[in-house]
Design an enzyme around this catalytic site. Sequence first.
Site, PDB file in Angstrom:
ATOM      1  CG  HIS A  33     116.614  -8.291  77.542  1.00 45.65           C
ATOM      2  ND1 HIS A  33     116.873  -9.571  77.962  1.00 45.65           N
ATOM      3  CD2 HIS A  33     117.555  -7.520  78.143  1.00 45.65           C
ATOM      4  CE1 HIS A  33     117.915  -9.578  78.774  1.00 45.65           C
ATOM      5  NE2 HIS A  33     118.357  -8.330  78.888  1.00 45.65           N
TER       6      HIS A  33
ATOM      7  CG  HIS B 222     119.682  -3.561  80.681  1.00 46.00           C
ATOM      8  ND1 HIS B 222     119.343  -3.929  81.962  1.00 46.00           N
ATOM      9  CD2 HIS B 222     119.797  -4.721  79.976  1.00 46.00           C
ATOM     10  CE1 HIS B 222     119.275  -5.253  82.041  1.00 46.00           C
ATOM     11  NE2 HIS B 222     119.540  -5.759  80.835  1.00 46.00           N
TER      12      HIS B 222
ATOM     13  CG  HIS C  51     118.594 -10.245  83.297  1.00 49.23           C
ATOM     14  ND1 HIS C  51     117.619  -9.310  83.349  1.00 49.23           N
ATOM     15  CD2 HIS C  51     119.479  -9.809  82.359  1.00 49.23           C
ATOM     16  CE1 HIS C  51     117.892  -8.335  82.489  1.00 49.23           C
ATOM     17  NE2 HIS C  51     119.014  -8.609  81.868  1.00 49.23           N
TER      18      HIS C  51
ATOM     19  CD  GLU D 263     123.498 -12.209  80.742  1.00 51.80           C
ATOM     20  OE1 GLU D 263     123.099 -11.841  81.867  1.00 51.80           O
ATOM     21  OE2 GLU D 263     123.962 -11.416  79.896  1.00 51.80           O
TER      22      GLU D 263
ATOM     23  CG  ASP E 250     121.363  -7.331  77.344  1.00 49.52           C
ATOM     24  OD1 ASP E 250     120.692  -6.810  78.255  1.00 49.52           O
ATOM     25  OD2 ASP E 250     122.197  -8.224  77.563  1.00 49.52           O
ATOM     26  CG  ASP E 251     123.310  -3.681  78.294  1.00 51.63           C
ATOM     27  OD1 ASP E 251     122.739  -2.877  79.042  1.00 51.63           O
ATOM     28  OD2 ASP E 251     123.383  -4.908  78.538  1.00 51.63           O
TER      29      ASP E 251
HETATM   30  N1  ADE Z   1     122.590  -5.250  83.189  1.00 50.53           N
HETATM   31  C1  ADE Z   1     122.720  -4.725  81.968  1.00 50.53           C
HETATM   32  N2  ADE Z   1     122.875  -5.685  81.055  1.00 50.53           N
HETATM   33  C2  ADE Z   1     122.833  -6.863  81.709  1.00 50.53           C
HETATM   34  C3  ADE Z   1     122.914  -8.222  81.324  1.00 50.53           C
HETATM   35  N3  ADE Z   1     123.089  -8.589  80.061  1.00 50.53           N
HETATM   36  N4  ADE Z   1     122.851  -9.156  82.279  1.00 50.53           N
HETATM   37  C4  ADE Z   1     122.687  -8.802  83.545  1.00 50.53           C
HETATM   38  N5  ADE Z   1     122.598  -7.557  83.963  1.00 50.53           N
HETATM   39  C5  ADE Z   1     122.663  -6.585  83.053  1.00 50.53           C
HETATM   40 ZN    ZN Z   2     119.837  -7.661  80.155  1.00 49.96          ZN
END
Ligand code: ADE
Ligand code: ZN
Length: 339
Positions: free
Chosen positions: A14, A16, A194, A197, A275-276
């Site tokens: 996971h 991005h 997703h 969340e 994630d990011d």
């Molecule tokens: N795009 C990038 N990170 C995300 C996240 N945590 N949830 C939804 N969309 C995303």
């Molecule tokens: Zn994500």
Amino acid sequence: MLNFINGLPKAELHLHIEGTLNPELMFKIAKRNNIKIKYNSIDGLKKAYDFGNLQDFLNLYYQGAEVLIQELDFYEMTWEYLEKAHIQNVLHCEIFFDPQTHTTRGVAFATVINGIYKAMMDAENKFGISSKLILCFLRDMDEESAIKTLHEALPHKDKIIAVGLDSAEVGNPPSKFKNVFNLAHQEGFLTVAHAGEEGPADYVWEALEHLRVSRIDHGNNSMDDEALIDELAKSQMPLTVCPLSNLKLKVVDDLKNHPLRKMIEKNLLVTINSDDPAYFGGYINENYLAIAEALDLSKEEIGQLAKNSFKACFFEDFLKEKMIAKVDEYLLNYNQNLD
Ligand code: ADE
Ligand code: ZN
């Protein structure tokens, strides 16, 4: 514990790629492309990384992605991430990319995917790290735009393993994308989404039933629904959990209250991911460490999370077993060296 986690072989499922665009690289690419960033300095930008919720983050994340124009930009971003992942002993990763973020600005689909994919191939040759690509549709756009994006992807089918669903969750349920996911299945793509969340457990049910996903990304709010927990446990549906993301986006108020402990107790197939990472203060090993400390996880439990990451990945079974054996070997050697 840090040493143990650093050396642990693992997969990242996971991630991005646009969320790996760190401030230094963002400024470098902006300069090259003659694009003005709203912030005066790298430190000024970093100070803005303080989010009240998912939408706050997405606003900054889409703004940051505007510096990406040329194939080289996508290449450099992906290369930097894969270098970091390799240092953290990630042996395999499955990378999300958001084509609509770029095509709506006039950047060609081919520019985006070719830059990312070339870096993936180069990293495999140089470091031996393997990777696969997952095309995410933006759920706050309409299904028609997602269908157009799927068509743009078809000439690049050989480079894409699955399609996914990301961006602003609440008010954009998985059922909105039923048709495009059906088309994606017909074209032979796997699917993920997703769900849970910020959205409710019902969205997780929808992702399972309408989108026929192979994994749920996040899935935190599944824990509100006992029948769903039973279903996820019975089917061993993987959840790609992202602890530091959850903390930074206020999905949890404290990692000590993170549902991962309950997920493990309920026998769910959970994995740890970043994630990011450029926005949330840590790559995959920082995520493992933070959640291990907060929940007082044992080495066996952490080792199991790494094994889960290979179980849940899109490798063929024999390759999964090979990777899981690598984790077992690491655990055995680590314990013997302690004796
Ligand atoms: N795009 C990038 N990170 C995300 C996240 N945590 N949830 C939804 N969309 C995303
Ligand atoms: Zn994500």
